[in-house]
Scaffold this active site. Structure first.
Site, PDB file in Angstrom:
ATOM      1  N   LYS A   1       1.019  -1.123  -0.066  1.00 44.39           N
ATOM      2  CA  LYS A   1      -0.066   0.377   0.193  1.00 44.39           C
ATOM      3  C   LYS A   1       0.527   1.294  -0.039  1.00 44.39           C
ATOM      4  O   LYS A   1       2.133   1.335   0.871  1.00 44.39           O
ATOM      5  CB  LYS A   1      -0.848  -0.231   1.296  1.00 44.39           C
ATOM      6  CG  LYS A   1      -0.068   0.407   2.958  1.00 44.39           C
ATOM      7  CD  LYS A   1      -0.328   1.830   3.271  1.00 44.39           C
ATOM      8  CE  LYS A   1       0.613   1.872   4.308  1.00 44.39           C
ATOM      9  NZ  LYS A   1       0.513   2.995   4.344  1.00 44.39           N
TER      10      LYS A   1
ATOM     11  N   ASP B   1       0.016   8.887   4.909  1.00 47.67           N
ATOM     12  CA  ASP B   1       0.399   7.826   4.785  1.00 47.67           C
ATOM     13  C   ASP B   1       0.315   7.152   6.450  1.00 47.67           C
ATOM     14  O   ASP B   1      -0.047   5.780   5.575  1.00 47.67           O
ATOM     15  CB  ASP B   1       2.376   8.053   4.454  1.00 47.67           C
ATOM     16  CG  ASP B   1       3.096   6.853   4.906  1.00 47.67           C
ATOM     17  OD1 ASP B   1       2.597   6.308   3.454  1.00 47.67           O
ATOM     18  OD2 ASP B   1       3.512   6.211   5.904  1.00 47.67           O
TER      19      ASP B   1
END
Lengths: 305, 305
Positions: free
Chosen positions: A88, A166
């Site tokens: 990811k 993030d």
């Protein structure tokens, strides 16, 4: 049949997670890597993915590099007929992920765009418990000290580096796994005067039933760190904490399976390959893009590492 | 069977386009509307969509309001079992469009998220001509005078109002219809010091073949206005101009069918209803979200109407 795999990008996440899990997995045989600076002991480490693909007889590739360079590597690996595991976030844009999905379908290979937090110990239990409840409200708090977790990582603050999203995207990957569909109604992004990406985000979502869902992401938290999702329901309060690894219902700690995020990811990748399927869920990244598209922006104090 | 339809939002676009086209269409019978300020002559104009849905026997609803309020209206209309036509952009976020698509599927109704520029006279001819060509480069220029086209429209500059992407998304809706899949690699958004949304965008895309694709959107153009897509190929240069309504190949003007954007849209809506299908292509909005997510931002001179 054991899947012969090569990893691309031999950095901290590869050494901490991917390599030990692959070493312990009965499904995979780690035989090679591509990395400019890192090395593995399992076979030849090539300088580039193109060299690795040309030289090695492998079935699958795991991409462990930063997101900025991942799309091109994935494209090359799929074109070479390899199954691909993507860390990811699956891309720097939503559209490139759609194109990879199309390319994998055409080539008949598995593409697994992974969200590691979904494999945290408490997530599946939380999802199952919530499935038949009526939700009153949801509060997501993901607050950590960026100086501790990302010291000196300039790229994370650049355009496309996503800033506080993030870690925040991990919260969104869990929320999209355990809640019914929800969407952003308004939000605020706080951007340091000297940076391109947000240091904090306050996001308001709702779902078809009108449930208020609030997510607060903040990278300025010192002291105790917070990675909590609290869901008030008609049958009590669920608290998923420590990034999904602890679960309390009405304050009572729930017994959970042992922590095994990356083992869960590679088990899933092996199962997808065996079934000839892909798993490319862009929902968490789509929420981030929606926040960039829709939320207000406020300039805040400059941030220095 | 004639489709009984109500429109929601009786403003300029409804009067200029939707109402005359519905009056001329053999497929639709415009019987009612909902609008706070506007009125139609065809039947009762209700104050809200909820009132209209409760009072009227209709099959379909066409939503002609600004995007900020469209999601809730679409959700209510689909829940009432109506087929829904949505003006572009289909939502303020990508996720809400996904949820509408899911809801329409569950209810068994047609959802048509329209991109009117795709029905401009030259688009289909351009697509067909490009289909078997190799592309060398693409240059999209969408440059217009916002003071002329959107005088005093404050909402368009607010967060979520999309700024210069309001016209730019028309260019993207044509480009995604006539070109192979492409994605953003870098970009620059120029934001006036006193506004939340961009007044200009310079976007660099590429496709699987590496074709350089550049889009320049600018709202500060005075004098002649530019809505051009120029494609250099191995078999000559295609120039689609005036928003898709004129087409030249190697400088030679091509004969095109008569201009009928909204007629094309309503023909398509009727065909989708007859076939029991939906058409919800978010690709143009996804490119806008990708630009917000990935592009750099630069503050420029304040903009005053």
């Amino acid at each position: 049949m054991v899947i012969r795999i090569g990893i691309v990008g031999v950095g901290k996440i590869a050494r901490d997670q991917h390599i030990p899990v692959l070493d312990a997995s009965p499904d995979f045989d780690l035989v090679t890597a591509a990395s400019r600076h890192g090395r593995i002991e399992h076979g030849v480490t090539h300088t580039t993915i193109e060299e690795m693909l040309a030289a090695e007889d492998i079935d699958a590739v795991s991409l462990c590099q930063p997101p900025q360079v991942r799309f091109e590597a994935a494209r090359v690996a799929i074109a070479a007929g390899k199954h691909v595991f993507l860390e990811k976030p699956p891309g720097a844009t939503l559209t490139e992920v759609e194109l990879l999905r199309d390319q994998a379908r055409e080539k008949g290979v598995t593409l697994f765009a992974s969200w590691h937090s979904r494999y945290a110990a408490g997530v599946e239990t939380a999802r199952a418990w919530l499935a038949d409840k009526s939700l009153h409200s949801v509060h997501i708090e993901w607050k950590e000290d960026v100086r501790h977790w990302h010291p000196g990582q300039a790229w994370i603050w650049e355009a496309g580096g996503m800033g506080v999203f993030d870690p925040g995207i991990n919260a969104l990957s869990i929320a999209t796994a355990i809640l019914p569909g929800f969407f952003l109604t308004e939000g605020l992004l706080e951007i340091p005067a000297n940076r391109a990406s947000p240091i904090a985000a306050d996001l308001h979502f709702t779902d078809a039933a009108g449930t208020p869902i609030r997510a607060e992401f903040d990278w300025r938290q010192t002291g105790p760190q917070t990675w909590d999702i609290k869901v008030e329901t008609d049958a009590g309060t669920l608290l998923l904490s420590k990034g999904g690894s602890e679960l309390r219902i009405d304050g009572v700690e729930q017994t959970l399976p042992p922590e095994a995020e990356y083992r869960g990811l590679y088990d899933r990748f092996a199962a997808l390959i065996a079934a000839g399927e892909s798993d490319v869920d862009v929902a968490p990244l789509r929420h981030v893009a929606d926040a960039y598209l829709r939320a207000e922006r406020r300039q805040v104090e400059a941030f220095e590492d």
